[in-house]
Design an enzyme around this catalytic site. Structure first.
Site, PDB file in Angstrom:
ATOM      1  CG  ASN A 129     -30.149 -80.979  64.772  1.00 17.22           C
ATOM      2  OD1 ASN A 129     -30.841 -82.000  65.696  1.00 17.22           O
ATOM      3  ND2 ASN A 129     -28.760 -80.809  65.432  1.00 17.22           N
ATOM      4  CD1 TRP A 130     -36.265 -78.901  63.621  1.00 16.56           C
ATOM      5  CD2 TRP A 130     -37.798 -78.981  64.779  1.00 16.56           C
ATOM      6  NE1 TRP A 130     -37.079 -78.792  62.902  1.00 16.56           N
ATOM      7  CE2 TRP A 130     -38.308 -79.142  64.006  1.00 16.56           C
ATOM      8  CE3 TRP A 130     -38.229 -79.235  65.920  1.00 16.56           C
ATOM      9  CZ2 TRP A 130     -39.382 -79.093  63.248  1.00 16.56           C
ATOM     10  CZ3 TRP A 130     -40.265 -79.279  65.401  1.00 16.56           C
ATOM     11  CH2 TRP A 130     -40.643 -78.959  64.104  1.00 16.56           C
ATOM     12  CE  LYS A 131     -28.811 -77.122  65.644  1.00 15.26           C
ATOM     13  NZ  LYS A 131     -26.650 -76.796  65.450  1.00 15.26           N
ATOM     14  CG  HIS A 142     -24.895 -83.355  66.241  1.00 11.66           C
ATOM     15  ND1 HIS A 142     -24.564 -82.030  66.449  1.00 11.66           N
ATOM     16  CD2 HIS A 142     -26.209 -82.321  65.109  1.00 11.66           C
ATOM     17  CE1 HIS A 142     -25.158 -81.054  66.038  1.00 11.66           C
ATOM     18  NE2 HIS A 142     -25.430 -81.304  64.914  1.00 11.66           N
ATOM     19  CD  GLU A 189     -24.924 -78.817  68.252  1.00 10.62           C
ATOM     20  OE1 GLU A 189     -26.365 -78.722  68.632  1.00 10.62           O
ATOM     21  OE2 GLU A 189     -24.737 -78.216  67.516  1.00 10.62           O
ATOM     22  CD  GLU A 231     -23.346 -81.175  60.913  1.00  9.75           C
ATOM     23  OE1 GLU A 231     -24.671 -80.650  60.148  1.00  9.75           O
ATOM     24  OE2 GLU A 231     -24.136 -81.753  62.317  1.00  9.75           O
ATOM     25  N   GLY A 270     -23.471 -73.873  63.490  1.00 10.73           N
ATOM     26  CA  GLY A 270     -24.931 -73.084  63.955  1.00 10.73           C
ATOM     27  C   GLY A 270     -23.237 -71.490  64.005  1.00 10.73           C
ATOM     28  CB  SER A 278     -23.446 -72.651  58.787  1.00 11.50           C
ATOM     29  OG  SER A 278     -23.470 -72.049  59.598  1.00 11.50           O
ATOM     30  N   GLY A 326     -29.476 -77.484  61.165  1.00 12.03           N
ATOM     31  CA  GLY A 326     -29.289 -76.283  61.793  1.00 12.03           C
ATOM     32  C   GLY A 326     -29.883 -75.576  61.984  1.00 12.03           C
ATOM     33  N   GLY A 327     -30.061 -74.159  62.307  1.00 16.17           N
ATOM     34  CA  GLY A 327     -30.766 -72.918  62.123  1.00 16.17           C
ATOM     35  C   GLY A 327     -31.471 -72.782  61.454  1.00 16.17           C
TER      36      GLY A 327
HETATM   37  C1  PEP Z   1     -26.427 -79.249  62.838  1.00 16.77           C
HETATM   38  O1  PEP Z   1     -27.798 -78.678  63.766  1.00 16.77           O
HETATM   39  O2  PEP Z   1     -26.404 -80.429  62.327  1.00 16.77           O
HETATM   40  C2  PEP Z   1     -26.181 -77.903  61.947  1.00 16.77           C
HETATM   41  C3  PEP Z   1     -25.351 -77.917  60.675  1.00 16.77           C
HETATM   42  O3  PEP Z   1     -26.833 -76.708  62.658  1.00 16.77           O
HETATM   43  P1  PEP Z   1     -26.912 -75.512  61.631  1.00 16.77           P
HETATM   44  O4  PEP Z   1     -26.710 -75.404  60.356  1.00 16.77           O
HETATM   45  O5  PEP Z   1     -26.790 -74.558  62.313  1.00 16.77           O
HETATM   46  O6  PEP Z   1     -25.494 -75.362  61.757  1.00 16.77           O
END
Ligand code: PEP
Length: 255
Positions: free
Chosen positions: A13-15, A98, A100, A170, A176, A216, A237-238
Site C-alpha cells: 500500500n503505497w499511500k 483503510h 487512514e 490492521e 506506520g 509495520s 505500507g512503509g
Molecule cells: C498500511 O498502510 O496498510 C500499513 C500497514 O502501513 P505500515 O506497513 O507502514 O504500517
C-alpha cells in the site's frame, strides 16, 4: 489448520507516495526481485500512478490495485474515482476501508460496505481493512470492533463473491508506527475474523478465506508473522516502498 488451502497475498500500500516516474523506477527495481514468488503479489498505488503501474507490470506476476473507489458509477462526486475508471485501466484490486480513510476522511462501516459492493460488482478484488484503535484494545473491545467492521462490510456479499475479498487485519496502533502486533496478537484476531466468516457463511468458505495482517510488517518480522496459522499474507505500507524489503517479505510468504 487448512492454511494449505490458501495462497498467501502480499500487497503493498503505497499511500500518498511516488509520482508516476518514481513509481516506474520502483516497479522496475521490484520486478526481478519478486518474479519467482510463490504467493500473489499486488501493489496498490495512488490513482495517478495506476496507468504507469499497469503498463510496467504487464506480463509479470505483479498485480495492480487502487487505494479506494467510489460506490456510484458516475456523477457529481468531485475528487472521487469510479470502479469503471479502474477496471478500464486494467486495475484488478482495490483497498477499501483503510484506517487512514476512516480516520481522516470520514469513512464509516456503511460507506465501506457500499464501496465493497460496488467493487465486487465491477469484478475487482477487494482488500478490506479492519482494525482497532489502541484505546479500544486497552478497553478490551478489539474483537467487538473488528467483528462489527467485518460483519457490516460483508453485508450483501454472497459466498461465491468471497473469493474476491481479502480482509487485512490492521491494528491502527501498528500502522506506520514501527510498533508491530506480536505474532500471537495478529493470529488471534485473524482467527476471530475467520470464525466470523464461518458464522456468516460456512466452514468451507472460512477455510478458503484469505486474512492478511498489516501494521509495520517489515523484512525483519515478516517470517514470524506469516508463519502463524491464520496469517495468510500481509498488507505492507512503509516497507513496500523499498524494493529489496518488499521482496524479502514476498520471499517469506513464499516458503
Ligand atoms: C498500511 O498502510 O496498510 C500499513 C500497514 O502501513 P505500515 O506497513 O507502514 O504500517
Amino acid at each position: 489448520m487448512n492454511k494449505q488451502l490458501r495462497k498467501a497475498v502480499i500487497a503493498g500500500n503505497w499511500k500518498m507516495n511516488k509520482t508516476p516516474s518514481q513509481a516506474k523506477a520502483l516497479i522496475e527495481e521490484m520486478k526481478p526481485l519478486v518474479k519467482d514468488a510463490d504467493c500473489d503479489v499486488v501493489i496498490c498505488v495512488p490513482y495517478v500512478d495506476l496507468q504507469t503501474a499497469v503498463e510496467a507490470t504487464k506480463g509479470t506476476n505483479i498485480k495492480v490495485g487502487a487505494e479506494n473507489c467510489h460506490w456510484e458509477k458516475s456523477g457529481a462526486f468531485t475528487g472521487e474515482i469510479s470502479t469503471e475508471m479502474l477496471t478500464e485501466l486494467g486495475v484488478e484490486y482495490v483497498v477499501i476501508g483503510h484506517s487512514e480513510r476512516r480516520t481522516y476522511f470520514g469513512e464509516t462501516d456503511v460507506t465501506v460496505n457500499k464501496r465493497v459492493r460496488a467493487a465486487l460488482d465491477a469484478g475487482l478484488t477487494v482488500i478490506l481493512c479492519v482494525g482497532e484503535y489502541l484505546e479500544q484494545r486497552e478497553q478490551g473491545v478489539t474483537f467487538d470492533v473488528v467483528g462489527m467492521q467485518t460483519r457490516i462490510a460483508l453485508g450483501g456479499v454472497s459466498k461465491e463473491e468471497l473469493s474476491r475479498i481479502i480482509i487485512a487485519y490492521e491494528p491502527v496502533w501498528a500502522i506506520g508506527t514501527g510498533r508491530t502486533a506480536t505474532a500471537e496478537q495478529a493470529n488471534e484476531v485473524n482467527h476471530a475474523i475467520r470464525e466470523i466468516v464461518a458464522d456468516l457463511y460456512d466452514r468451507e468458505a472460512a477455510d478458503a478465506f484469505v486474512v492478511q495482517y498489516g501494521g509495520s510488517m517489515n523484512a525483519g518480522n515478516a517470517a514470524d508473522l506469516l508463519a502463524q496459522p491464520d496469517v495468510d499474507g500481509g498488507l505492507i505500507g512503509g516497507a513496500s516502498l523499498k524494493a529489496p524489503d518488499f521482496a524479502k517479505i514476498v520471499e517469506a510468504a513464499s516458503k
